[in-house]
Design an enzyme around this catalytic site. Structure first.
Site, PDB file in Angstrom:
ATOM      1  N   ASP A 126       0.861  -1.183   0.000  1.00  0.00           N
ATOM      2  CA  ASP A 126       0.000   0.000   0.000  1.00  0.00           C
ATOM      3  C   ASP A 126       0.894   1.228   0.000  1.00  0.00           C
ATOM      4  O   ASP A 126       1.990   1.207   0.578  1.00  0.00           O
ATOM      5  CB  ASP A 126      -0.914   0.005   1.227  1.00  0.00           C
ATOM      6  CG  ASP A 126      -2.022  -1.032   1.132  1.00  0.00           C
ATOM      7  OD1 ASP A 126      -2.467  -1.328   0.006  1.00  0.00           O
ATOM      8  OD2 ASP A 126      -2.451  -1.527   2.179  1.00  0.00           O
ATOM      9  N   ASP A 148      -6.930  -1.398  -4.701  1.00  0.00           N
ATOM     10  CA  ASP A 148      -8.021  -1.026  -3.798  1.00  0.00           C
ATOM     11  C   ASP A 148      -8.968  -0.032  -4.464  1.00  0.00           C
ATOM     12  O   ASP A 148     -10.184  -0.119  -4.314  1.00  0.00           O
ATOM     13  CB  ASP A 148      -7.466  -0.422  -2.504  1.00  0.00           C
ATOM     14  CG  ASP A 148      -6.573  -1.382  -1.741  1.00  0.00           C
ATOM     15  OD1 ASP A 148      -6.775  -2.607  -1.846  1.00  0.00           O
ATOM     16  OD2 ASP A 148      -5.665  -0.894  -1.041  1.00  0.00           O
TER      17      ASP A 148
END
Length: 172
Positions: A126, A148
């Site tokens: 991330d 995401d």
């Protein structure tokens, strides 16, 4: 028309292209940030007053839930993700609207992108962090990635299609 041509509809082809494009763009962004931009050694990089690039290794699921670096837990998460991708693929093959098929392709591509991370790195990469400061108090959103974003966009597309679009095929 052969059986294969009937199965691979234009909608299904578009969904498969969306899944593949999502996977490629997601992985390319992560590889570039890790190995070219070298985000790990740079630390947090301020892009705008409200957006930073940061490196976070998510060993859990969405929003960092169920954090565990236990190998058995990681295998269980990968198995659940694989089953989900198969079910979503069946749903995508049965979908009767282009929007639902594209949305499912985005979700599948995002799930595969994060699954590749989990397989290769043992955690999801991330890197995107939105934040604001109100009255001297900082507020941060979860750190996320392009997979995401695709998953959230796909879910939004499915919701839009289910409430305002032509009735889609039921989930398997």
């Amino acid at each position: 028309m052969s059986g294969k041509e009937r199965f691979v509809t234009p909608h299904l082809r578009a969904g498969a292209v969306a899944a593949l494009a999502t996977l490629v763009i997601d992985q390319a962004s992560k590889l570039w940030l890790l190995y070219v931009f070298d985000l790990a050694n740079r630390g947090a990089v301020r892009v705008t007053p409200f957006f930073d690039l940061v490196l976070a290794w998510n060993v859990g699921i969405s929003f960092g839930w169920f954090q565990s670096d236990n190998q058995l837990a990681q295998l269980a998460l990968m198995a659940i993700k694989a089953i989900a991708v198969i079910v979503l693929g069946i749903w995508m093959a049965r979908s009767s609207t282009r929007l639902a098929t594209l949305a499912l392709g985005l979700i599948i591509g995002g799930a595969l992108g994060n699954g590749v991370d989990r397989f290769v790195h043992g955690a999801v990469v991330d890197f995107a962090l939105f934040h604001i400061e109100i009255g001297g108090k900082p507020f941060n959103w979860y750190v996320f990635n392009l997979a995401d974003v695709a998953i959230v966009a796909g879910v939004a597309g499915l919701l839009y299609d289910s409430f305002l679009g032509v009735p889609a095929a039921k989930a398997p």
